[in-house]
Structures are given as C-alpha cells and as structure tokens.
Enzyme design. Structure first.
Site, PDB file in Angstrom:
ATOM      1  N   LYS A 179      -3.644  -5.888  -9.779  1.00 29.55           N
ATOM      2  CA  LYS A 179      -2.444  -5.356  -9.151  1.00 29.55           C
ATOM      3  C   LYS A 179      -1.275  -5.396 -10.043  1.00 29.55           C
ATOM      4  CE  LYS A 179      -4.284  -7.090  -4.742  1.00 29.55           C
ATOM      5  NZ  LYS A 179      -4.990  -5.711  -4.540  1.00 29.55           N
ATOM      6  N   HIS A 209      -7.557  -0.623  -1.786  1.00 30.67           N
ATOM      7  CA  HIS A 209      -6.772  -1.811  -2.343  1.00 30.67           C
ATOM      8  C   HIS A 209      -5.325  -1.554  -2.620  1.00 30.67           C
ATOM      9  CE1 HIS A 209     -10.634  -3.756  -3.045  1.00 30.67           C
ATOM     10  NE2 HIS A 209     -10.827  -2.540  -3.769  1.00 30.67           N
ATOM     11  N   TYR A 247       0.976  -0.979  -0.096  1.00 29.31           N
ATOM     12  CA  TYR A 247       0.179   0.044   0.066  1.00 29.31           C
ATOM     13  C   TYR A 247       0.880   1.267   0.088  1.00 29.31           C
ATOM     14  CZ  TYR A 247      -3.508  -3.512   1.703  1.00 29.31           C
ATOM     15  OH  TYR A 247      -4.388  -4.647   1.807  1.00 29.31           O
TER      16      TYR A 247
END
Length: 387
Positions: free
Chosen positions: A359, A328, A317
C-alpha cells in the site's frame, strides 16, 4: 592540487575547470580563467577521492570536521556513487532555468549542471532531525541513520490518480483530493440509534453495505443490521440519508454517557450534530479532522474504511462494485494537522509498514486546504525511493 577556503567556498586554480567541472560536473566556473569554485561538500568529496590534496593544508578528515559536513557529505557521496551528478542548491550556482531549492539539485543520469533538466531535489536529514509536514512535497528526503546508512523517501503533494486522463495526458498532482471510481446512490430514509462510539442501523437496504460499503453487518438473527462508525454515520447524516431515532441512546450507565448521548431527534441536521458531538467526546478534535478527510474521500468516489489494523486512520478503495468482489485497498491514510512535525523514524515506520502490505503511505493535512472544495485537506504521499 590544493584549494583555499574563502567566503564559504573553496577555490581551486590551474586546470580545475577542465578536470572537475567540464568532465565530472563539480563546482561552478570562476568568472575568468580556468579556476573553479567548489561548495564545501564538493571539495570534501574531491578530498575523499584523493583528487584534491588539501584545502588550506587540511586533509579530508580535518576539513570534514571543520565544516561540519557529516550528513550532507554522506548523501552527496552516495548519490555520486550511484552515478548522478548533483549541485549544491546555491544562489548563482545553478543553470539559469533552475531555482535553488533544498540541499542538492540532482540531474538525470547522463546530464549535469550545464543542463536545465532536474531529476529531483534532495534534502539531507539525520535520523534525529525534525521534518515539518508542511515543508514536504516535491522533495526527496535523504535520511542518514546513526550507522551512516542512507534511506530515500520521495514526498509529493498529489491527487493519487495516476491513470491518464487521455492517451497523451497524465493526471496532475496538484494537491486536490484523491479520485476514485465508486459511485454511491444513497436514497435516504435510514434510521439509527446512537451507541457509545458507533451508530446502529436496524433495517437498512442490503446495498448500503454490499454495494456502497458502509458499516459492518452484525450477523446472526439481525443479519441486516449495520454497525456504522461515527465518521460514516456523521457523513450519512450530513448528506440527509440518516436520522436518529428518538430513543437514539445506548443503555449504558448514565455516568458513561455524554451529553450528546441524550439527544432525542429524528431531524437529519440535529442527527449530524449529535453524532459529531459524540465523536468529539470520544476522540476530541481529531474526530473533526477525520470526518473532513472521510468526506473529501467519499466525495471523490474513494471508499475509506478503518485503517486501525495497519496503524492508520483509513485504508482506501478506489473502486468498489460489491463487497463480494472487493480487491485490496490501495493506500493507508493518516490524518494530521498542517503544523505536524515528523521524526524520520516515524516516516520510515509508516512507509515500511505500508510497503510490506503493498500500500501507499498518504498523509492528509487538515486545515491546509486552499479552498472550500478541498474541505481544508491537502494530500501528501511518501514512498520509499531507490535512486
């Protein structure tokens, strides 16, 4: 029109330069006249299209087999059909401003070998080939599977900070650690107990989890108690924020305990050593590599948490203000040694999985850093590319 193969190239005479180089970017002009010199893969493509009749009386299938051009031809043909001009990366073949690299130099649409601008460098790879991690970065892999289908993966050494540093300046991709925006203010004074594969902190400040995102609350009657992973605990101990209680062992059978579990100390330095020793007992040398990556990320304001559910070492993060408003994670990080060798199948699996959960796939090569500030870590991003 026919060609002749000599000294590793195919030579075509008559008006070949005008027909193939000037209009479509094939080959390299001969020193004199209108003759053209073609790399074998270019000649194969012209045979495939019917623009050449033969090379030394060989048709397309015979020439392709004789020169063993299977994977390279499939990548070349695919990029041509996508509207790109490209050149084999051969010495003396390219524009003076372009150094030979990889298998092909691909030019932006609308440009060709007479220009100095490069879209990308492409390496041709079969699905059963080996791909050394140290060789990646600044190259697009064109991977051909056993059905002849193509997948492209862009690899780059990067700092993952894509935010502009000013209105007209973009962040560089120089192999430095990722850059985040999470500022943790650790005041120290934490005391923990070393368990089998984690550290328990009985009464931490709520901000340790809620703001700084360390550990996981146990809940229940011990609502404030945090369970820290060994890499989190080792990092906190190294920063002087965590010490172990004198009874910092678990109460499992002695046969299940390592020597590290018998450490009785409240000194932060010894705590770090005890936690690291337990980490090595649990997962070997991999613990030190993961700790180096965890440390590099935290020091750059990036928060790593376990990536186990995604088959990775960490999910990360860039900005954490509070766990309650947590967004997210942006990327999945796998920790590997610098001599790691990928199979194309493993790369495809990692990238597909990360893409499915929105991602980015990142590999942290530990032991490859160029200076102490990088903690011996270099960062490799791999993303799926549609040319």
């Amino acid at each position: 029109m026919d060609g002749s193969f000599r000294a590793g190239v195919v030579r075509v005479d008559d008006d070949a330069r005008q027909r193939f180089y000037d209009s479509r970017g094939y080959g390299s002009p001969a020193a004199e006249g209108n003759d053209l010199v073609l790399a074998p893969v270019e000649a194969a493509h012209l045979l495939y299209r019917g623009d050449l009749d033969s090379v030394d009386q060989m048709d397309f299938p015979d020439f392709l087999a004789a020169r063993e051009l299977g994977v390279r031809f499939l990548v070349y043909r695919d990029l041509r059909e996508r509207g790109f001009y490209l050149s084999p990366a051969r010495e003396g073949w390219l524009h003076d401003a372009i150094a030979p690299r990889e298998d092909f130099v691909v030019y932006p649409r609308g440009s060709g070998p007479w220009d100095s601008e490069v879209e990308c460098y492409v390496r041709c790879v079969g699905e059963r080939d080996s791909v050394p991690a140290a060789s990646l970065g600044g190259v697009v892999l064109g991977i051909v599977d056993e059905d002849g289908d193509l997948s492209y993966f862009e690899t780059r050494r990067t700092d993952f900070d894509n935010r502009p540093t000013s209105e007209d300046e973009s962040a560089s991709s120089d192999g430095s650690p990722p850059s985040g925006r999470t500022a943790a203010d650790l005041s120290g004074g934490l005391r923990g107990r070393l368990l089998a594969d984690r550290v328990l902190v009985a009464d931490p400040s709520p901000e340790l989890y809620e703001r700084d995102f360390y550990g996981r609350p146990l809940g229940g009657a011990n609502a404030l108690a945090l369970s820290l992973s060994l890499v989190e605990a080792a990092f906190l101990a190294a920063s002087g924020s965590l010490a172990l209680d004198a009874t910092g062992t678990d109460d499992t059978d002695s046969a299940d305990r390592t020597d590290a579990g018998s450490t009785d100390t409240s000194d932060e330095t010894n705590a770090r050593e005890a936690i690291a020793a337990r980490g090595r007992a649990v997962e070997g040398d991999r613990f030190d590599r993961r700790l180096a990556v965890y440390t590099a990320l935290r020091e750059q304001g990036v928060v790593p948490k376990t990536g186990f559910k995604f088959g990775a070492d960490f999910r990360t993060y860039d900005e954490v203000e509070s766990v309650d408003s947590l967004g997210h994670s942006e990327r999945l990080v796998r920790v590997i040694p610098p001599d790691h060798v990928f199979s194309p199948r493993d790369l495809a699996l990692d990238v597909r999985l990360a893409g499915g959960v929105r991602k980015e796939t990142v590999y942290a090569l530990v032991g490859a850093g160029r200076n102490e500030e990088e903690n011996g870590v270099e960062w490799l991003s791999v993303t799926r590319l549609t040319p």
